[in-house]
Design a protein around this motif. Structure first.
Motif, PDB file in Angstrom:
ATOM      1  N   VAL A   8       0.834  -1.205   0.000  1.00  0.00           N
ATOM      2  CA  VAL A   8       0.000   0.000   0.000  1.00  0.00           C
ATOM      3  C   VAL A   8       0.867   1.252   0.000  1.00  0.00           C
ATOM      4  O   VAL A   8       0.605   2.214  -0.708  1.00  0.00           O
ATOM      5  CB  VAL A   8      -0.962  -0.001   1.207  1.00  0.00           C
TER       6      VAL A   8
ATOM      7  N   ARG B  42      -6.038   6.401   6.785  1.00  0.00           N
ATOM      8  CA  ARG B  42      -4.877   6.312   5.883  1.00  0.00           C
ATOM      9  C   ARG B  42      -3.666   5.744   6.612  1.00  0.00           C
ATOM     10  O   ARG B  42      -2.932   4.923   6.054  1.00  0.00           O
ATOM     11  CB  ARG B  42      -4.587   7.707   5.324  1.00  0.00           C
TER      12      ARG B  42
ATOM     13  N   ALA C  84      -4.037   2.084   6.865  1.00  0.00           N
ATOM     14  CA  ALA C  84      -3.837   1.446   5.559  1.00  0.00           C
ATOM     15  C   ALA C  84      -2.359   1.351   5.214  1.00  0.00           C
ATOM     16  O   ALA C  84      -1.946   0.446   4.483  1.00  0.00           O
ATOM     17  CB  ALA C  84      -4.582   2.215   4.476  1.00  0.00           C
ATOM     18  N   GLU C  85      -1.564   2.272   5.737  1.00  0.00           N
ATOM     19  CA  GLU C  85      -0.123   2.285   5.459  1.00  0.00           C
ATOM     20  C   GLU C  85       0.679   1.654   6.597  1.00  0.00           C
ATOM     21  O   GLU C  85       1.884   1.844   6.689  1.00  0.00           O
ATOM     22  CB  GLU C  85       0.338   3.716   5.213  1.00  0.00           C
TER      23      GLU C  85
END
Length: 155
Positions: free
Chosen positions: A4, A68, A71-72
């Motif tokens: 990602v 975010r 997700a990272e």
């Protein structure tokens, strides 16, 4: 499977999308504030709508950042994510209940609701663009200026 972080770092938002996001945020916030300034309501009511607007923007940015980050694979506590979502829902509920009970024309209620919704969407897009540009620049730093003999260096 694609990492990602690598996927996000490779893409750079277009100038048109960045510009449109900022324009949408500026337009949404401006019309909301102008409407609030010109509204025929008590100062305490104006303060309520201003505070809810700012809470909503901050909460929307916090939710976007926390989602975010997760997700990272950047550590985000469940408590922070829960508070961010909770405050966004509180801001939406307060705005909805406030407008429902306000002594305003239906068109005015719609005006404030749309200004609020547009600003929430736009601030998430602006935050995403800021983050995408930062990630892109960390992978692709600006090259050093090239000096040419006889020409002044600008910048």
């Amino acid at each position: 499977m694609t990492d990602v972080r690598t996927h996000h770092q490779l893409g750079r938002p277009t100038a048109a999308f960045v510009g449109a996001s900022w324009v949408a945020l500026g337009l949404g916030a401006s019309v909301y504030f102008i409407g609030l300034y010109n509204a025929q309501m008590a100062l305490s009511e104006k303060g309520f709508y201003l505070a809810v607007f700012l809470l909503g923007l901050f909460a929307a940015i916090s939710v976007q950042k926390a989602v975010r980050d997760r997700a990272e694979d950047v550590p985000v506590t469940g408590a922070y994510l829960g508070v961010a979502w909770g405050m966004l829902l509180v801001a939406l509920a307060l705005m909805s209940v406030g407008l429902w009970n306000a002594d305003l024309l239906l068109s005015e209620k719609g005006f404030y609701g749309i200004g609020f919704a547009m600003s929430l969407f736009a601030v998430v897009a602006v935050q995403k663009n800021v983050r995408d540009l930062a990630a892109f620049r960390s992978v692709h730093p600006d090259p050093a200026p090239v000096e040419h003999p006889g020409y002044p260096t600008i910048g």
